[in-house]
Design an enzyme around this catalytic site. Structure first.
Site, PDB file in Angstrom:
ATOM      1  N   ASP A  94       0.803  -1.229   0.000  1.00 58.06           N
ATOM      2  CA  ASP A  94       0.000   0.000   0.000  1.00 58.06           C
ATOM      3  C   ASP A  94       0.833   1.276   0.000  1.00 58.06           C
ATOM      4  O   ASP A  94       0.338   2.342   0.351  1.00 58.06           O
ATOM      5  CB  ASP A  94      -0.930   0.007   1.216  1.00 58.06           C
ATOM      6  CG  ASP A  94      -0.177   0.191   2.529  1.00 58.06           C
ATOM      7  OD1 ASP A  94       0.943  -0.345   2.647  1.00 58.06           O
ATOM      8  OD2 ASP A  94      -0.699   0.862   3.433  1.00 58.06           O
ATOM      9  N   GLU A  95       2.071   1.200  -0.416  1.00 60.99           N
ATOM     10  CA  GLU A  95       2.959   2.356  -0.307  1.00 60.99           C
ATOM     11  C   GLU A  95       3.994   2.330  -1.417  1.00 60.99           C
ATOM     12  O   GLU A  95       4.486   1.266  -1.799  1.00 60.99           O
ATOM     13  CB  GLU A  95       3.646   2.327   1.066  1.00 60.99           C
ATOM     14  CG  GLU A  95       4.503   3.519   1.369  1.00 60.99           C
ATOM     15  CD  GLU A  95       5.065   3.453   2.791  1.00 60.99           C
ATOM     16  OE1 GLU A  95       5.497   4.492   3.289  1.00 60.99           O
ATOM     17  OE2 GLU A  95       5.077   2.355   3.381  1.00 60.99           O
TER      18      GLU A  95
END
Length: 393
Positions: A94-95
């Site tokens: 998610d990054e």
């Protein structure tokens, strides 16, 4: 992303917006995989034992994780990033770091691009993102953390050092609990304190990392955004609710983990030539054993057979087992991986069945087809998979 696992779940349960929500398994030795900001207000944090989290927030709603959903949203997220710039370095599920220097003429100033990313993430994926903008990866990471949740922060290049020197020392990469304790004994409590400390003092105390911390304290981070991140290994592990000596329990768990790892390998179009087994005993001592194969592996049958062989080779166990894990290393593209030819088509039947299972799971959702032996299993995932998604932002 902001509390990624929770955010994905709230897309399907909008009535929980504004409530304390925890993603994790509610029993045994489970840990918190992700917590809403409402839950964090009670002190709940990722990787905290679920028992502790439930004492802190007894009214929190606990949702069991669905990693297949998180991977699908992550794939959409990375595709979105790549439509903004071709220089994307994923850090986790998610990054990512985005180098937008080549997109400014097309999309506008960095603040405009950051706003565009946030709008598209919310509109297309139904979750929120926090965006940090800076001249280096390290400072951009700090900015994204400091503006959570659902915010954006720009740290101008010529004000980088000024900003860093307002922060506590634990804002620096590499300053965990032990390093923090060492630095505080030296009277170092802020990034400005690190910057004012001679490099010789830091290196004498911390070794090579001392110089790295000193450079970060002055905003020095020349690392470029690395577009291609080579996956070094893919694995999964499980902590048991109760420590066990039982071979039946251990081998059944190895079978489940082998299928999970094999599915991830095929999804990534990778195969590996090294198999590793990890065992953690009840006293938290850990051992690992590995073996190399002549050809790349991406089938659960191969992985399971090799893992059981490594387990048997350990002989009698001196203590009960707390955790068991499987990992495939020496990864390469399935297109370039060497193949082990056979005259017996039965050797490939297992993998063929797994590929069919992949197609069914892709169409109807995960866990539609499992080996019959696993139908007797009542074990739960109680810790995040090694090498799996983080979802904690």
């Amino acid at each position: 992303m902001d509390a990624f696992f929770v955010a994905v779940e709230l897309r399907h349960r909008p009535e929980l917006h504004g409530k304390a929500v925890i993603v994790g398994f509610p029993e045994g030795r489970s840990v918190v995989l992700s917590a809403s900001y409402e839950a964090r207000a009670f002190g709940v944090r990722s990787a905290m034992p679920m028992a502790t989290a439930m004492r802190m927030a007894p009214a929190a709603v606990v949702i069991e994780p669905r990693h297949d959903q998180y991977r699908k949203v992550s794939a959409g997220l990375m595709a979105l990033f790549n439509s903004i710039t071709d220089k994307v370095e994923p850090l986790s599920v998610d990054e990512a770091f985005l180098d937008v220097s080549g997109a400014i003429r097309r999309l506008g100033a960095p603040l405009e691009i950051g706003a565009l990313v946030r709008r598209r993430v919310e509109a297309e994926l139904g979750i929120t993102a926090s965006v940090g903008i800076a001249a280096s990866k390290f400072v951009a990471k700090i900015a994204s953390t400091r503006c959570k949740p659902n915010g954006m922060m720009l740290i101008e290049k010529d004000r980088t050092v000024e900003y860093l020197h307002t922060l506590p020392v634990q804002a620096l990469w590499g300053v965990g609990a032990k390093t923090l304790e060492v630095l505080q004994r030296l009277g170092i409590f802020t990034v400005a304190d690190v910057a004012a400390t001679p490099v010789t003092v830091l290196t004498k105390t911390l070794g090579a990392s001392g110089r790295a911390l000193h450079e970060l304290s002055w905003g020095i981070d020349p690392r470029p955004v690395t577009v291609v991140r080579v996956e070094k290994s893919i694995g999964a592990e499980e902590t048991f609710a109760v420590d066990t000596f039982d071979d039946e329990v251990l081998t059944r768990e190895l079978l489940r983990l082998s299928h999970r790892v094999a599915g991830r390998l095929r999804e990534a179009q990778l195969a590996g030539r090294t198999l590793a087994l990890k065992i953690k005993y009840s006293d938290f001592s850990t051992i690992s054993r590995s073996k190399s194969m002549a050809a790349g592996m991406d089938s659960a049958g191969q992985i399971y057979a090799g893992a059981v062989g490594l387990l048997r080779a350990l002989g009698a166990r001196p203590q009960s087992v707390r955790l068991i894990g499987v990992r495939i290393e020496a990864l390469e593209s399935i297109d370039s991986a060497p193949l082990q030819f056979t005259l017996d088509r039965r050797d490939d039947n297992g993998r063929s069945a797994e590929v069919v299972g992949d197609a069914i799971a892709a169409k109807f959702g995960a866990a539609k087809i499992v080996p019959a032996r696993l139908l007797r299993s009542t074990s739960k995932h109680v810790e995040p998979d090694a090498g799996g998604p983080s979802g904690n932002g």
